[in-house]
Design a protein around this motif. Sequence first.
Motif, PDB file in Angstrom:
ATOM      1  N   ARG A  28       0.835  -1.202   0.000  1.00  0.00           N
ATOM      2  CA  ARG A  28       0.000   0.000   0.000  1.00  0.00           C
ATOM      3  C   ARG A  28       0.868   1.249   0.000  1.00  0.00           C
ATOM      4  NH1 ARG A  28      -5.372   0.646   3.450  1.00  0.00           N
ATOM      5  NH2 ARG A  28      -6.252   2.202   2.099  1.00  0.00           N
ATOM      6  N   TRP A  29       1.892   1.260   0.853  1.00  0.00           N
ATOM      7  CA  TRP A  29       2.799   2.408   0.918  1.00  0.00           C
ATOM      8  C   TRP A  29       3.536   2.593  -0.412  1.00  0.00           C
ATOM      9  CZ3 TRP A  29       8.384   2.495   1.574  1.00  0.00           C
ATOM     10  CH2 TRP A  29       8.885   3.764   1.838  1.00  0.00           C
ATOM     11  N   VAL A  30       4.051   1.491  -0.969  1.00  0.00           N
ATOM     12  CA  VAL A  30       4.766   1.559  -2.240  1.00  0.00           C
ATOM     13  C   VAL A  30       3.817   1.978  -3.358  1.00  0.00           C
ATOM     14  CG1 VAL A  30       5.970   0.176  -3.995  1.00  0.00           C
ATOM     15  CG2 VAL A  30       6.553  -0.083  -1.571  1.00  0.00           C
ATOM     16  N   GLY A  31       2.629   1.376  -3.391  1.00  0.00           N
ATOM     17  CA  GLY A  31       1.658   1.700  -4.443  1.00  0.00           C
ATOM     18  C   GLY A  31       1.249   3.160  -4.422  1.00  0.00           C
ATOM     19  N   ARG A  32       1.039   3.707  -3.246  1.00  0.00           N
ATOM     20  CA  ARG A  32       0.686   5.122  -3.149  1.00  0.00           C
ATOM     21  C   ARG A  32       1.867   6.013  -3.514  1.00  0.00           C
ATOM     22  NH1 ARG A  32      -3.611   5.628   1.822  1.00  0.00           N
ATOM     23  NH2 ARG A  32      -5.156   4.339   0.786  1.00  0.00           N
ATOM     24  N   GLY A  33       3.067   5.515  -3.254  1.00  0.00           N
ATOM     25  CA  GLY A  33       4.256   6.313  -3.569  1.00  0.00           C
ATOM     26  C   GLY A  33       4.574   6.344  -5.052  1.00  0.00           C
ATOM     27  N   ILE A  34       4.454   5.205  -5.715  1.00  0.00           N
ATOM     28  CA  ILE A  34       4.808   5.162  -7.138  1.00  0.00           C
ATOM     29  C   ILE A  34       3.600   5.343  -8.047  1.00  0.00           C
ATOM     30  CG2 ILE A  34       6.818   3.729  -6.708  1.00  0.00           C
ATOM     31  CD1 ILE A  34       5.268   1.369  -7.893  1.00  0.00           C
ATOM     32  N   GLY A  35       2.405   5.145  -7.507  1.00  0.00           N
ATOM     33  CA  GLY A  35       1.187   5.343  -8.291  1.00  0.00           C
ATOM     34  C   GLY A  35       0.630   4.054  -8.865  1.00  0.00           C
ATOM     35  N   ILE A  36      -0.673   4.036  -9.000  1.00  0.00           N
ATOM     36  CA  ILE A  36      -1.362   2.852  -9.509  1.00  0.00           C
ATOM     37  C   ILE A  36      -0.972   2.550 -10.953  1.00  0.00           C
ATOM     38  CG2 ILE A  36      -3.455   4.121 -10.154  1.00  0.00           C
ATOM     39  CD1 ILE A  36      -3.289   0.515  -8.804  1.00  0.00           C
ATOM     40  N   ASP A  37      -0.668   3.580 -11.728  1.00  0.00           N
ATOM     41  CA  ASP A  37      -0.291   3.353 -13.126  1.00  0.00           C
ATOM     42  C   ASP A  37       0.990   2.524 -13.228  1.00  0.00           C
ATOM     43  OD1 ASP A  37      -2.503   4.779 -13.982  1.00  0.00           O
ATOM     44  OD2 ASP A  37      -1.403   6.680 -14.058  1.00  0.00           O
ATOM     45  N   ARG A  38       1.960   2.825 -12.369  1.00  0.00           N
ATOM     46  CA  ARG A  38       3.210   2.055 -12.375  1.00  0.00           C
ATOM     47  C   ARG A  38       2.973   0.628 -11.894  1.00  0.00           C
ATOM     48  NH1 ARG A  38       7.904   4.863 -10.951  1.00  0.00           N
ATOM     49  NH2 ARG A  38       8.993   2.920 -11.317  1.00  0.00           N
TER      50      ARG A  38
ATOM     51  N   SER B 179       1.555  -8.592 -14.018  1.00  0.00           N
ATOM     52  CA  SER B 179       1.503  -9.589 -15.091  1.00  0.00           C
ATOM     53  C   SER B 179       0.379 -10.591 -14.879  1.00  0.00           C
ATOM     54  CB  SER B 179       2.841 -10.331 -15.179  1.00  0.00           C
ATOM     55  OG  SER B 179       3.066 -11.061 -13.996  1.00  0.00           O
ATOM     56  N   GLY B 180      -0.389 -10.413 -13.810  1.00  0.00           N
ATOM     57  CA  GLY B 180      -1.470 -11.348 -13.503  1.00  0.00           C
ATOM     58  C   GLY B 180      -2.751 -10.997 -14.236  1.00  0.00           C
ATOM     59  N   SER B 181      -3.816 -11.598 -13.795  1.00  0.00           N
ATOM     60  CA  SER B 181      -5.119 -11.412 -14.427  1.00  0.00           C
ATOM     61  C   SER B 181      -5.708 -10.048 -14.073  1.00  0.00           C
ATOM     62  CB  SER B 181      -6.080 -12.505 -13.957  1.00  0.00           C
ATOM     63  OG  SER B 181      -6.390 -12.311 -12.583  1.00  0.00           O
ATOM     64  N   PRO B 182      -6.632  -9.552 -14.903  1.00  0.00           N
ATOM     65  CA  PRO B 182      -7.321  -8.300 -14.567  1.00  0.00           C
ATOM     66  C   PRO B 182      -8.103  -8.412 -13.251  1.00  0.00           C
ATOM     67  CG  PRO B 182      -7.696  -8.871 -16.873  1.00  0.00           C
ATOM     68  CD  PRO B 182      -6.997 -10.034 -16.232  1.00  0.00           C
ATOM     69  N   GLU B 183      -8.648  -9.604 -12.987  1.00  0.00           N
ATOM     70  CA  GLU B 183      -9.367  -9.798 -11.727  1.00  0.00           C
ATOM     71  C   GLU B 183      -8.420  -9.679 -10.534  1.00  0.00           C
ATOM     72  OE1 GLU B 183      -9.401 -12.155 -14.238  1.00  0.00           O
ATOM     73  OE2 GLU B 183     -11.352 -11.609 -15.083  1.00  0.00           O
ATOM     74  N   GLY B 184      -7.229 -10.239 -10.686  1.00  0.00           N
ATOM     75  CA  GLY B 184      -6.225 -10.145  -9.623  1.00  0.00           C
ATOM     76  C   GLY B 184      -5.805  -8.711  -9.373  1.00  0.00           C
ATOM     77  N   LEU B 185      -5.669  -7.950 -10.464  1.00  0.00           N
ATOM     78  CA  LEU B 185      -5.322  -6.529 -10.321  1.00  0.00           C
ATOM     79  C   LEU B 185      -6.436  -5.768  -9.615  1.00  0.00           C
ATOM     80  CD1 LEU B 185      -3.387  -4.198 -10.856  1.00  0.00           C
ATOM     81  CD2 LEU B 185      -4.465  -3.934 -13.101  1.00  0.00           C
ATOM     82  N   ALA B 186      -7.680  -6.092  -9.940  1.00  0.00           N
ATOM     83  CA  ALA B 186      -8.808  -5.432  -9.273  1.00  0.00           C
ATOM     84  C   ALA B 186      -8.808  -5.746  -7.776  1.00  0.00           C
ATOM     85  CB  ALA B 186     -10.128  -5.866  -9.916  1.00  0.00           C
ATOM     86  N   ILE B 187      -8.512  -6.982  -7.424  1.00  0.00           N
ATOM     87  CA  ILE B 187      -8.438  -7.360  -6.013  1.00  0.00           C
ATOM     88  C   ILE B 187      -7.302  -6.609  -5.331  1.00  0.00           C
ATOM     89  CG2 ILE B 187      -7.868  -9.259  -4.431  1.00  0.00           C
ATOM     90  CD1 ILE B 187      -9.337 -11.114  -6.424  1.00  0.00           C
ATOM     91  N   LEU B 188      -6.159  -6.533  -6.002  1.00  0.00           N
ATOM     92  CA  LEU B 188      -5.028  -5.814  -5.432  1.00  0.00           C
ATOM     93  C   LEU B 188      -5.362  -4.345  -5.215  1.00  0.00           C
ATOM     94  CD1 LEU B 188      -1.991  -5.759  -4.645  1.00  0.00           C
ATOM     95  CD2 LEU B 188      -1.522  -5.161  -7.043  1.00  0.00           C
ATOM     96  N   ARG B 189      -5.982  -3.721  -6.204  1.00  0.00           N
ATOM     97  CA  ARG B 189      -6.328  -2.296  -6.061  1.00  0.00           C
ATOM     98  C   ARG B 189      -7.319  -2.095  -4.917  1.00  0.00           C
ATOM     99  NH1 ARG B 189      -8.054  -1.544 -11.679  1.00  0.00           N
ATOM    100  NH2 ARG B 189      -9.121   0.355 -11.079  1.00  0.00           N
ATOM    101  N   ARG B 190      -8.304  -2.962  -4.791  1.00  0.00           N
ATOM    102  CA  ARG B 190      -9.261  -2.847  -3.681  1.00  0.00           C
ATOM    103  C   ARG B 190      -8.576  -3.051  -2.342  1.00  0.00           C
ATOM    104  NH1 ARG B 190     -12.765  -6.012  -6.646  1.00  0.00           N
ATOM    105  NH2 ARG B 190     -12.301  -7.772  -5.299  1.00  0.00           N
ATOM    106  N   ALA B 191      -7.741  -4.089  -2.258  1.00  0.00           N
ATOM    107  CA  ALA B 191      -7.065  -4.420  -0.999  1.00  0.00           C
ATOM    108  C   ALA B 191      -6.118  -3.306  -0.566  1.00  0.00           C
ATOM    109  CB  ALA B 191      -6.294  -5.726  -1.144  1.00  0.00           C
ATOM    110  N   LEU B 192      -5.516  -2.627  -1.503  1.00  0.00           N
ATOM    111  CA  LEU B 192      -4.575  -1.563  -1.181  1.00  0.00           C
ATOM    112  C   LEU B 192      -5.231  -0.203  -1.123  1.00  0.00           C
ATOM    113  CD1 LEU B 192      -1.464  -2.686  -3.266  1.00  0.00           C
ATOM    114  CD2 LEU B 192      -2.106  -3.296  -0.930  1.00  0.00           C
TER     115      LEU B 192
END
Length: 133
Positions: free
Chosen positions: A99-109, A115-128
């Motif tokens: 979460r800290w890294v994602g907010r620091g570098i941005g969701i676009d990065r 490299s995973g599935s779009p569903e996995g990315l959606a779960i990651l974005r929600r979780a973070l």
Amino acid sequence: MPETLLAALVVLVFGWLVLVGIVWLNRPTRDQAAVYLRLLPDLTRLVFRLVRDPGTPTRYRVALIALGAWLAFPIDLIPDFLPVVGALDDIVLAALVLRWVGRGIGIDRLEEAWSGSPEGLAILRRALGLRSG
């Protein structure tokens, strides 16, 4: 001096028991845990790519490397042999660091390195708690 050491040990054990109790009360269901476990290979590749990316700031690289070391270390706050809650200390720490890294570098990065599935990315974005930019 021995009384101080004993008091510190009692406080440490009590704090650990409180932490285990909190995690136990907030444990995920087996279905939720299964979904998150399927994400582990994708998350591993994401962390590896972010660490190797020269555009990732050093502080985030260090945090990701430390996270990898923590996950590889065999001693945990909550022993892994406890069903369901055994991996929660690792999951919570990974979520906090990501979460800290994602907010620091941005969701676009993050999305570029994913490299995973779009569903996995959606779960990651929600979780973070991250939204598309």
